[in-house]
Design a protein around this motif. Structure first.
Motif, PDB file in Angstrom:
ATOM      1  N   ARG A   1       7.403 -53.316  17.028  1.00 38.32           N
ATOM      2  CA  ARG A   1       8.087 -54.181  17.999  1.00 38.32           C
ATOM      3  C   ARG A   1       8.089 -55.649  17.578  1.00 38.32           C
ATOM      4  NH1 ARG A   1       6.585 -51.840  23.998  1.00 38.32           N
ATOM      5  NH2 ARG A   1       6.114 -49.705  23.325  1.00 38.32           N
TER       6      ARG A   1
ATOM      7  N   ARG B   1      -9.768 -55.154   9.443  1.00 39.86           N
ATOM      8  CA  ARG B   1     -10.272 -53.780   9.397  1.00 39.86           C
ATOM      9  C   ARG B   1      -9.863 -53.127   8.084  1.00 39.86           C
ATOM     10  NH1 ARG B   1     -10.829 -52.244  14.980  1.00 39.86           N
ATOM     11  NH2 ARG B   1     -11.326 -50.118  14.376  1.00 39.86           N
TER      12      ARG B   1
ATOM     13  N   LEU C   1       1.882 -49.415  11.419  1.00 40.88           N
ATOM     14  CA  LEU C   1       2.696 -48.344  11.999  1.00 40.88           C
ATOM     15  C   LEU C   1       4.104 -48.863  12.270  1.00 40.88           C
ATOM     16  CD1 LEU C   1       2.958 -45.477  13.394  1.00 40.88           C
ATOM     17  CD2 LEU C   1       2.329 -46.650  15.525  1.00 40.88           C
TER      18      LEU C   1
ATOM     19  N   SER D   1     -10.106 -39.928  15.426  1.00 37.03           N
ATOM     20  CA  SER D   1      -9.600 -40.909  16.386  1.00 37.03           C
ATOM     21  C   SER D   1      -9.559 -42.293  15.742  1.00 37.03           C
ATOM     22  CB  SER D   1     -10.450 -40.910  17.660  1.00 37.03           C
ATOM     23  OG  SER D   1     -11.715 -41.472  17.423  1.00 37.03           O
ATOM     24  N   PHE D   2      -8.776 -43.185  16.330  1.00 38.14           N
ATOM     25  CA  PHE D   2      -8.549 -44.488  15.697  1.00 38.14           C
ATOM     26  C   PHE D   2      -8.203 -45.535  16.741  1.00 38.14           C
ATOM     27  CE2 PHE D   2      -4.768 -41.823  15.603  1.00 38.14           C
ATOM     28  CZ  PHE D   2      -3.832 -42.619  16.232  1.00 38.14           C
ATOM     29  N   GLY D   3      -8.355 -46.792  16.365  1.00 36.47           N
ATOM     30  CA  GLY D   3      -7.970 -47.903  17.219  1.00 36.47           C
ATOM     31  C   GLY D   3      -6.480 -48.185  17.093  1.00 36.47           C
ATOM     32  N   TYR D   4      -5.997 -48.989  18.016  1.00 39.37           N
ATOM     33  CA  TYR D   4      -4.561 -49.283  18.036  1.00 39.37           C
ATOM     34  C   TYR D   4      -4.344 -50.716  18.497  1.00 39.37           C
ATOM     35  CZ  TYR D   4       0.285 -49.262  19.698  1.00 39.37           C
ATOM     36  OH  TYR D   4       1.599 -49.563  19.909  1.00 39.37           O
ATOM     37  N   VAL D   5      -3.578 -51.465  17.740  1.00 35.98           N
ATOM     38  CA  VAL D   5      -3.259 -52.852  18.089  1.00 35.98           C
ATOM     39  C   VAL D   5      -1.755 -53.025  17.996  1.00 35.98           C
ATOM     40  CG1 VAL D   5      -3.568 -55.280  17.463  1.00 35.98           C
ATOM     41  CG2 VAL D   5      -5.423 -53.652  17.044  1.00 35.98           C
ATOM     42  N   ARG D   6      -1.146 -53.536  19.050  1.00 35.96           N
ATOM     43  CA  ARG D   6       0.285 -53.804  18.975  1.00 35.96           C
ATOM     44  C   ARG D   6       0.483 -55.280  18.656  1.00 35.96           C
ATOM     45  NH1 ARG D   6       2.148 -52.357  23.888  1.00 35.96           N
ATOM     46  NH2 ARG D   6       2.206 -50.206  23.196  1.00 35.96           N
TER      47      ARG D   6
ATOM     48  N   ASP E   1       0.429 -51.703  15.030  1.00 31.15           N
ATOM     49  CA  ASP E   1       1.815 -51.336  15.336  1.00 31.15           C
ATOM     50  C   ASP E   1       2.729 -52.535  15.130  1.00 31.15           C
ATOM     51  OD1 ASP E   1       4.212 -50.442  16.374  1.00 31.15           O
ATOM     52  OD2 ASP E   1       3.364 -49.656  18.232  1.00 31.15           O
TER      53      ASP E   1
ATOM     54  N   VAL F   1       2.567 -40.616  10.785  1.00 32.49           N
ATOM     55  CA  VAL F   1       1.967 -39.725  11.798  1.00 32.49           C
ATOM     56  C   VAL F   1       1.870 -38.305  11.243  1.00 32.49           C
ATOM     57  CG1 VAL F   1       2.259 -38.730  14.110  1.00 32.49           C
ATOM     58  CG2 VAL F   1       2.687 -41.170  13.732  1.00 32.49           C
TER      59      VAL F   1
ATOM     60  N   GLY G   1       8.000 -46.693  12.410  1.00 30.79           N
ATOM     61  CA  GLY G   1       8.524 -45.586  13.211  1.00 30.79           C
ATOM     62  C   GLY G   1       7.584 -44.398  13.241  1.00 30.79           C
ATOM     63  N   GLY G   2       6.682 -44.339  12.255  1.00 38.26           N
ATOM     64  CA  GLY G   2       5.670 -43.288  12.229  1.00 38.26           C
ATOM     65  C   GLY G   2       6.146 -41.942  11.724  1.00 38.26           C
TER      66      GLY G   2
ATOM     67  N   ASP H   1      -8.549 -46.119  10.352  1.00 46.00           N
ATOM     68  CA  ASP H   1      -9.491 -46.525  11.400  1.00 46.00           C
ATOM     69  C   ASP H   1      -8.749 -47.191  12.549  1.00 46.00           C
ATOM     70  OD1 ASP H   1     -11.766 -45.713  10.022  1.00 46.00           O
ATOM     71  OD2 ASP H   1     -11.787 -47.575   8.854  1.00 46.00           O
TER      72      ASP H   1
END
Lengths: 214, 330
Positions: free
Chosen positions: B53, B22, B28, B3-8, B50, B35, B30-31, B46
């Motif tokens: 956008r 980090r 990220l 599992s991992f964190g996500y920041v847009r 993203d 992915v 288009g992934g 970790d």
């Protein structure tokens, strides 16, 4: 992101009770999950998604929309193809969290609300364009995306370079075969898939490439 | 998958800050490749920052006549853009020769440059791979390497770079825009990717935390006479066994300008400087093209099972140059 995670829960078709965001439960730490809103076939769903979750799994397992199929799970077969904000993509390679706010159309929603089938669905039935049917939802969603792209003037690898930019691209057999190359059919129904897409795209049966293929 | 964190991220600066905070961060786009590599266990971030956008989704003509392509412009949109189709046909053709319609709709310009090799040993955790895990060896060197490099490889790594787009950018003299700790900088597209040497884990010259913000195509008033041709195992939706991007201007029967790059032959798009040197000033004839391409490919060191790539690349290059010469003379 994340601030409204208690405000809304999934309106998934098999949901109804509970009230807890779906997709939650034991699993990763809270910072590895986010509230994510997807509009799927016109209906909004807010889910607390594990960041690892791809759109395909959310559709099939959280929203019970099992029309989109898992073939290879690596973006190679196209069985999971859906429309994201009107564009065809492989739902197995899209992290759901990254799609917050997006409009998703799956095979279940392609025809809209009524009883009428989408012209592509009708054409696939009329042409018997499948055998086992596993790849069919992906083929149809991909064809729908391809038709929009061609209408918007997007060229393909086989488009005549002399065709002026922005002009809609006629979908003859060669164009359909190239544009649908990201959708595999292990039954080998390709000839009829091409015919069905030609029908739906309004190509005359005596089109200019008749006899070139086969 | 771990599992991992996500920041847009909403700005380039914010993205760079989130990344720097980090050590196990990945950007990220288009992934479509990242992915997949996460599913395979090759990538174990970790946190994902993203950047898909960010407001980098435009193709714009700059006052000097160059064309700036934002890093988040999707491959399909770039290929269809009227200015790209009209002025830089090799770029549009290269993009359309790659991947599938679905993947091109998701994949970004920046991500295309940063995609990893499709060497099966790199993607398989049960196999040794110096690129994935330095020091473990190379399974492909004596293994299945029909798709691998013939130019510029090292004992450490024989992988090829899979991008079609990057080959066209190299031939077109494009530049890659980067943003990092020390602000922005530009790197010629032909020098953005590296040869493996003793550090095959490093695909590019990008510095830790640096973000691709765009690609700039050089000034063009009209069509840059250019083309891309790719040979693969099936007619569509396959990586290149060999490919070529070429720019050729002919004046009075002589070559006035030449740009040539190969794909599928090396750890990076192979800019054929020796061939270009041999071409410029010489006659625009098939014989001259053959000699120039041979001068370049003399450096090839095929592996046990991929010697076919040398004559294949030669034929592709001579064909594309000949067609461009014919079109230029017409």
């Amino acid at each position: 992101m994340g601030s409204d995670m208690h405000d809304s829960t999934s309106g998934g078709p098999s949901g109804g009770g509970g009230g807890a965001p779906r997709g939650a439960g034991a699993g990763p730490p809270p910072e590895h999950r986010s509230a994510t809103t997807l509009r799927v076939n016109g209906k909004p769903h807010t889910l607390l998604v594990d960041h690892r979750r791809v759109l395909l799994d959310v559709l099939r397992e959280d929203l019970d929309l099992t029309g989109s199929k898992k073939g290879c799970d690596h973006g190679q077969c196209g069985a999971c193809t859906v429309l994201v904000d009107g564009r065809r993509m492989n739902s197995c390679l899209l992290l759901a969290v990254s799609l917050d706010g997006s409009e998703i159309t799956t095979i279940e929603g392609l025809a809209g609300d009524g009883e009428e089938l989408h012209p592509l669905q009708r054409a696939f039935l009329d042409r018997d364009a499948f055998q086992c049917g596993y790849c069919t939802p992906g083929q149809i969603c991909s064809a729908a995306g391809a038709m929009s792209e061609a209408a918007a003037g997007h060229p393909s690898h086989v488009t005549d370079p002399a065709l002026p930019s922005g002009r809609p691209v006629p979908l003859d057999r060669a164009e359909i075969r190239e544009r649908l190359s990201g959708n595999l059919c292990r039954c080998g129904a390709y000839p009829r898939i091409v015919e069905a897409v030609r029908d739906a795209a309004g190509q005359d049966a005596a089109g200019r490439t008749e006899g070139v293929i086969r | 998958m771990r599992s991992f964190g996500y920041v847009r991220a909403t700005s380039v600066e914010e993205a760079a800050r989130a990344f720097a905070a980090r050590p196990g961060a990945r950007y990220l786009g288009g992934g479509t490749n990242l992915v997949d590599l996460m599913k395979l266990g090759v990538e174990r971030p970790d946190v994902l920052v993203d950047v898909s956008r960010l407001p980098l989704d435009r193709v714009e003509e700059l006052p000097d006549g160059s064309l700036r392509v934002g890093a988040t412009v999707r491959n399909s949109d770039l290929a269809a853009h009227p200015l790209v189709r009209d002025r830089y046909p090799a770029l549009s053709q290269a993009l359309l020769a790659g991947a599938s319609g679905q993947l091109r709709n998701a994949a970004t310009t920046g991500g295309n440059l940063l995609q990893r090799t499709r060497c099966p040993y790199f993607q398989d955790l049960s196999k040794p791979c110096n690129k994935r895990e330095p020091g473990t060896g190379c399974g492909a060197r004596e293994g299945v390497h029909r798709d691998h490099a013939v130019l510029g490889w090292s004992e450490q790594c024989i992988a090829t770079h899979p991008s079609d787009m990057a080959v066209a950018l190299a031939a077109l003299d494009a530049r890659v825009e980067l943003y990092g700790d020390e602000g922005g900088r530009e790197v010629p597209a032909a020098e953005f990717h590296r040869l493996p040497g003793d550090h095959p884990e490093r695909d590019t010259v990008i510095r830790p935390g640096e973000l691709i913000t765009g690609v700039v195509l050089p000034t063009a008033t009209g069509r840059v006479p250019s083309a891309y041709r790719k040979a693969r195992d099936r007619a569509s939706y396959a990586f290149a066994l060999a490919s070529v991007a070429a720019v050729l201007r002919v004046s009075d029967g002589a070559v006035a300008q030449a740009g040539l790059a190969f794909g599928g032959l090396a750890h990076r798009p192979w800019r054929a400087a020796r061939a270009e040197e041999a071409l410029v000033g010489g006659p625009a004839t098939a014989q001259a093209f053959e000699r120039a391409v041979d001068a370049e490919l003399a450096a090839a060191r095929p592996l046990r099972d991929n010697a076919y790539k040398v004559p294949l690349a030669r034929a592709l290059a001579v064909d594309v140059l000949t067609r461009l010469a014919r079109a230029g003379a017409a």
